[in-house]
Each structure stands twice: as C-alpha cells, then as structure tokens.
Motif scaffolding. Structure first.
Motif, PDB file in Angstrom:
ATOM      1  N   TYR A  12       0.842  -1.204   0.000  1.00  0.00           N
ATOM      2  CA  TYR A  12       0.000   0.000   0.000  1.00  0.00           C
ATOM      3  C   TYR A  12       0.882   1.262   0.000  1.00  0.00           C
ATOM      4  O   TYR A  12       0.653   2.190  -0.777  1.00  0.00           O
ATOM      5  CB  TYR A  12      -0.931  -0.004   1.221  1.00  0.00           C
ATOM      6  CG  TYR A  12      -1.313   1.365   1.704  1.00  0.00           C
ATOM      7  CD1 TYR A  12      -2.199   2.161   0.976  1.00  0.00           C
ATOM      8  CD2 TYR A  12      -0.769   1.900   2.874  1.00  0.00           C
ATOM      9  CE1 TYR A  12      -2.530   3.431   1.409  1.00  0.00           C
ATOM     10  CE2 TYR A  12      -1.090   3.175   3.303  1.00  0.00           C
ATOM     11  CZ  TYR A  12      -1.974   3.940   2.568  1.00  0.00           C
ATOM     12  OH  TYR A  12      -2.290   5.201   2.991  1.00  0.00           O
ATOM     13  N   HIS A  15       0.559   3.567  -3.297  1.00  0.00           N
ATOM     14  CA  HIS A  15      -0.080   4.869  -3.058  1.00  0.00           C
ATOM     15  C   HIS A  15       0.964   6.000  -3.124  1.00  0.00           C
ATOM     16  O   HIS A  15       0.734   7.035  -3.766  1.00  0.00           O
ATOM     17  CB  HIS A  15      -0.779   4.847  -1.694  1.00  0.00           C
ATOM     18  CG  HIS A  15      -1.184   6.178  -1.184  1.00  0.00           C
ATOM     19  ND1 HIS A  15      -2.108   6.971  -1.820  1.00  0.00           N
ATOM     20  CD2 HIS A  15      -0.780   6.883  -0.084  1.00  0.00           C
ATOM     21  CE1 HIS A  15      -2.261   8.097  -1.137  1.00  0.00           C
ATOM     22  NE2 HIS A  15      -1.471   8.071  -0.096  1.00  0.00           N
ATOM     23  N   LEU A  30      -2.521   4.623 -13.560  1.00  0.00           N
ATOM     24  CA  LEU A  30      -2.695   5.281 -12.264  1.00  0.00           C
ATOM     25  C   LEU A  30      -3.858   4.674 -11.472  1.00  0.00           C
ATOM     26  O   LEU A  30      -3.746   4.470 -10.253  1.00  0.00           O
ATOM     27  CB  LEU A  30      -2.895   6.783 -12.452  1.00  0.00           C
ATOM     28  CG  LEU A  30      -2.262   7.589 -11.320  1.00  0.00           C
ATOM     29  CD1 LEU A  30      -0.747   7.467 -11.312  1.00  0.00           C
ATOM     30  CD2 LEU A  30      -2.661   9.045 -11.401  1.00  0.00           C
ATOM     31  N   THR A  31      -4.950   4.377 -12.154  1.00  0.00           N
ATOM     32  CA  THR A  31      -6.079   3.797 -11.402  1.00  0.00           C
ATOM     33  C   THR A  31      -5.744   2.376 -10.943  1.00  0.00           C
ATOM     34  O   THR A  31      -6.204   1.958  -9.880  1.00  0.00           O
ATOM     35  CB  THR A  31      -7.397   3.814 -12.208  1.00  0.00           C
ATOM     36  OG1 THR A  31      -7.180   3.171 -13.455  1.00  0.00           O
ATOM     37  CG2 THR A  31      -7.884   5.237 -12.439  1.00  0.00           C
ATOM     38  N   LEU A  32      -4.943   1.646 -11.705  1.00  0.00           N
ATOM     39  CA  LEU A  32      -4.535   0.313 -11.246  1.00  0.00           C
ATOM     40  C   LEU A  32      -3.676   0.422  -9.978  1.00  0.00           C
ATOM     41  O   LEU A  32      -3.859  -0.341  -9.025  1.00  0.00           O
ATOM     42  CB  LEU A  32      -3.779  -0.431 -12.358  1.00  0.00           C
ATOM     43  CG  LEU A  32      -3.219  -1.808 -12.017  1.00  0.00           C
ATOM     44  CD1 LEU A  32      -4.282  -2.726 -11.408  1.00  0.00           C
ATOM     45  CD2 LEU A  32      -2.632  -2.471 -13.270  1.00  0.00           C
ATOM     46  N   LEU A  87      -3.729   2.865  -7.792  1.00  0.00           N
ATOM     47  CA  LEU A  87      -4.584   3.308  -6.672  1.00  0.00           C
ATOM     48  C   LEU A  87      -5.516   2.179  -6.223  1.00  0.00           C
ATOM     49  O   LEU A  87      -5.807   2.037  -5.025  1.00  0.00           O
ATOM     50  CB  LEU A  87      -5.384   4.561  -7.054  1.00  0.00           C
ATOM     51  CG  LEU A  87      -4.551   5.823  -7.329  1.00  0.00           C
ATOM     52  CD1 LEU A  87      -5.465   6.970  -7.784  1.00  0.00           C
ATOM     53  CD2 LEU A  87      -3.737   6.253  -6.109  1.00  0.00           C
ATOM     54  N   ALA A  88      -5.994   1.368  -7.163  1.00  0.00           N
ATOM     55  CA  ALA A  88      -6.839   0.224  -6.803  1.00  0.00           C
ATOM     56  C   ALA A  88      -6.030  -0.785  -5.991  1.00  0.00           C
ATOM     57  O   ALA A  88      -6.508  -1.324  -4.980  1.00  0.00           O
ATOM     58  CB  ALA A  88      -7.393  -0.447  -8.067  1.00  0.00           C
ATOM     59  N   GLU A 147      -5.488   0.535  -2.446  1.00  0.00           N
ATOM     60  CA  GLU A 147      -6.695   0.470  -1.611  1.00  0.00           C
ATOM     61  C   GLU A 147      -7.015  -0.965  -1.187  1.00  0.00           C
ATOM     62  O   GLU A 147      -7.373  -1.222  -0.031  1.00  0.00           O
ATOM     63  CB  GLU A 147      -7.886   1.068  -2.373  1.00  0.00           C
ATOM     64  CG  GLU A 147      -9.202   1.067  -1.612  1.00  0.00           C
ATOM     65  CD  GLU A 147      -9.310   2.155  -0.556  1.00  0.00           C
ATOM     66  OE1 GLU A 147      -8.390   2.989  -0.421  1.00  0.00           O
ATOM     67  OE2 GLU A 147     -10.325   2.163   0.166  1.00  0.00           O
ATOM     68  N   ILE A 148      -6.884  -1.906  -2.125  1.00  0.00           N
ATOM     69  CA  ILE A 148      -7.179  -3.311  -1.793  1.00  0.00           C
ATOM     70  C   ILE A 148      -6.145  -3.839  -0.795  1.00  0.00           C
ATOM     71  O   ILE A 148      -6.493  -4.557   0.149  1.00  0.00           O
ATOM     72  CB  ILE A 148      -7.278  -4.162  -3.080  1.00  0.00           C
ATOM     73  CG1 ILE A 148      -8.574  -3.797  -3.825  1.00  0.00           C
ATOM     74  CG2 ILE A 148      -7.214  -5.657  -2.772  1.00  0.00           C
ATOM     75  CD1 ILE A 148      -8.760  -4.474  -5.175  1.00  0.00           C
ATOM     76  N   LEU A 206     -13.649   1.433  -5.171  1.00  0.00           N
ATOM     77  CA  LEU A 206     -13.211   0.852  -6.453  1.00  0.00           C
ATOM     78  C   LEU A 206     -14.248   1.090  -7.548  1.00  0.00           C
ATOM     79  O   LEU A 206     -13.898   1.394  -8.690  1.00  0.00           O
ATOM     80  CB  LEU A 206     -12.951  -0.651  -6.297  1.00  0.00           C
ATOM     81  CG  LEU A 206     -11.598  -1.097  -5.764  1.00  0.00           C
ATOM     82  CD1 LEU A 206     -10.559  -1.105  -6.854  1.00  0.00           C
ATOM     83  CD2 LEU A 206     -11.106  -0.350  -4.555  1.00  0.00           C
ATOM     84  N   MET A 234     -14.093   4.560  -8.996  1.00  0.00           N
ATOM     85  CA  MET A 234     -12.951   4.737  -9.898  1.00  0.00           C
ATOM     86  C   MET A 234     -13.202   4.097 -11.255  1.00  0.00           C
ATOM     87  O   MET A 234     -12.366   4.191 -12.132  1.00  0.00           O
ATOM     88  CB  MET A 234     -11.702   4.055  -9.320  1.00  0.00           C
ATOM     89  CG  MET A 234     -11.142   4.704  -8.085  1.00  0.00           C
ATOM     90  SD  MET A 234      -9.858   3.635  -7.342  1.00  0.00           S
ATOM     91  CE  MET A 234      -8.576   3.763  -8.605  1.00  0.00           C
TER      92      MET A 234
END
Lengths: 109, 109, 109, 109
Positions: free
Chosen positions: B19, B23, B43-45, B47-48, B51-52, D59, D62
């Motif tokens: 994380y 992040h 970028l979204t991968l 951030l995903a 978060e997970i 998620l 996003m």
C-alpha cells in the motif's frame, strides 16, 4: 443515521457526498481529460480532499468527539479544493459538493 | 501484532508495505513524471492496488475470516499491478512490494 | 518511501504502526477481554485514533501540504488514546505506539 | 456520479449506505447496548462488512475492473452480516442496508 443529532448527520452525509465527487472525478474525468486536470498539484489536492472527507464522515458516524476536530480540517481542504477546481472545465459538481461540505462542517466547529 | 499467527502477521505487514509503495509512488513519482506514468489505466490500477492492500491488512489485523477472502483479491490485483509497473521506468520498488505481498497473501488462501 | 524527507517518512511509518496497534488491539484483545476494555468510550477512542493515524499516513505519503494539518489532529488523538489505554491491563504496546506517533507528528507541525 | 453506468452507480451508492449503517450502528448502538451486541464475533463482522463495503464503493467510483472483484466479496460479507444482525434487537436498518447492498453488488458480478 438515526442516532446522530441533525447537524452531525448532515455533515456526515455531505462529507461522503464530497468524497464521492472528488474521488470519482479525480480518477475518471481528470485523468481521462489530462493536461491541467491531471497535473500533480490538482490531482493530489482532489485525492487529499476525498480522503479527509471520508475520514471526517467516519469519525462523525461514530459520534466521536474527534469528529469535530476532523471537521475543522475538512472545512480547510474543501475550500482549497473548491477554489482549485473552479479554474478548470467541467468541475462544477465537485465545486458544489466541496462548498456544501465545508458549510456543514463549519457548523460543527 | 503479537495476537496473530505468523503467516497472517506477515501478510498484513507486506500488504501495508505494498500500500505504501503503490499509493506513495502513484501520487508522487508517477504524477510528477507524467506521460505513460500518469496515464489513466496505470494510475487507477496503482490506486486500486493500494486500496485493496490497505483493506486486506485491515481485515487481517482484525483476525477476521473475511481477511482470507480479501487476500484472494489482493493476490490478483498485486500481480496485475506488478506486471503493469514493470513496463515503466523507476517502478522497481513497487514491483518488488507487489510481488512480496502477492506471495504472502497467496499463502493464506 | 525514498521520495519523502526523513521527518515525514518517519511520521508516516509511525502513524501506520500506531494504526496497526490501535486497530488490531481494539478488535482482538479489547473485545475479547471485555469489561472496561470493551466499554464504548474506550473502544471508539481506539478506533478513532486508528483511523486518524491511517489517514495522516495516507496524506503524508502523498507529500500533501494537508498531511501537516492532519499531523496536528494525530498528535491530539494519540495523546488522548495513550492516556486512556494506560488505565487498562495489557495495553503497553498501544501506549508506546501512540506516544511514538505523537512525537513524530509533533515534529512536523 | 454521472460518469458511471446506472448499475455501477447504484451499487456504489448502496455500498456506501451499508457502510454508514454497519459502521455507525456498531460504534454507537451495539457498543452502547452491550451484551450480545458487543460480543467480539458480532462486532468484528459488522466492522469487516463496513470496511469491505467502503472499499467496494471506492473501487466502483474509480470505474476500476477490480470493483467487480470487490463486489463479489461484498455480496458474501453483506449476507453474513445481515444474518448475524437478524438475531439481535434493533438491527433492522442494518439488515435492510446489507440486503440491498448484496443485491446491487450481485448484479455486477
């Protein structure tokens, strides 16, 4: 939530609404549009605002005294985010959500 | 944390480490470098994944049975994030953190 | 994280360490022991401290200016949590983690 | 959020609503009532459900492909939480929020 006084409940609801707009728009609209929308300063401010709003709601929902302390930070970051979003195209929903959240949180401080 | 069995503790620690890398690098290195590093899919991968990983650690630290369910998703997103980061310059610490987390989480499933 | 100045990195690491102790002990040790450990005031303070620490680390890792604002709240809730945990048996690791985090965050404000 | 397809938007909204109920009731009603409501198994299930719902919404907002993977875990924990809450007094709002979220998330899987 039925267990909270109306001002706290409103602030929690509007903080989660602001989180949804800031986080959702940063990771979809802003990154897709690119340019000034995806510039580091703007994007990290939106993500910071989203995170602080989410945590403020979390503390308010617990009816914790620290929710009011978070509300103070929430007002500050929401005002900064609204001002920064106002410069850019298509960010009106985010500006409105930030302003509404800042107002509701200011009523708790 | 002393209250967890060693495999769970290791997975929680490595998920928080992953994380931190995902992040931290997404919001500093990637957005500062721009170009392919700041492309929406990448970028979204990241951030995903961040978060997970954070939520997987949260569930594992509670010693909840649902931590093992989250560990399954964590393996999947960490592998995808490692593969995507490997294409790009300067992402080695992120790749290593994702691989270490995926391995520790896979040991729980 | 290599991209942060040493004081910020230390504060982020100690805030995540405090999150791990407060969240982990609240949801395992405190709820299992019951009695004063599971009393609403104590448990919500531990969960509030955990959440504020986690979010402070999140903002610091982004190298956001708002990380320093969060650090101010973090000092306050960590001191309150340390004092409350000190009254109860077996909470020494939590007290130590709260104090270390408060000190590192105070160095940023 | 205008940028999401209607099924995803509904699932994100209902996951956040379920988070609000589970997190809010666990930390106020359940801890205040005590007894079976504050028993470790029940309380950690409610907190696990709250966290998984919150992350699923994160998620989905996003528009990440991993939102659908989280939705699968969300269905599972919401069903378990609804069943556990049904045994106890005054938990009807939580049961209803869990069922509505499980249904909306199941539509995405």
């Amino acid at each position: 939530m039925h267990h909270l006084d109306p001002k706290t409940r409103t602030a929690a609801d509007l903080a989660l609404d602001c989180y949804k707009h800031c986080h959702g728009m940063a990771t979809t609209h802003c990154l897709a549009v690119g340019g000034a929308h995806a510039e580091r300063g703007h994007l990290t401010l939106m993500l910071a605002c989203a995170e602080i709003c989410r945590t403020t709601a979390h503390l308010l929902l617990m009816d914790s005294i620290h929710g009011r302390h978070m509300a103070r930070e929430c007002v500050e970051v929401c005002k900064a985010c609204a001002a920064d979003c106002e410069r850019l195209d298509g960010m009106e929903p985010c500006v409105a959500a930030c302003r509404a959240c800042a107002k509701a949180c200011a009523a708790l401080v």
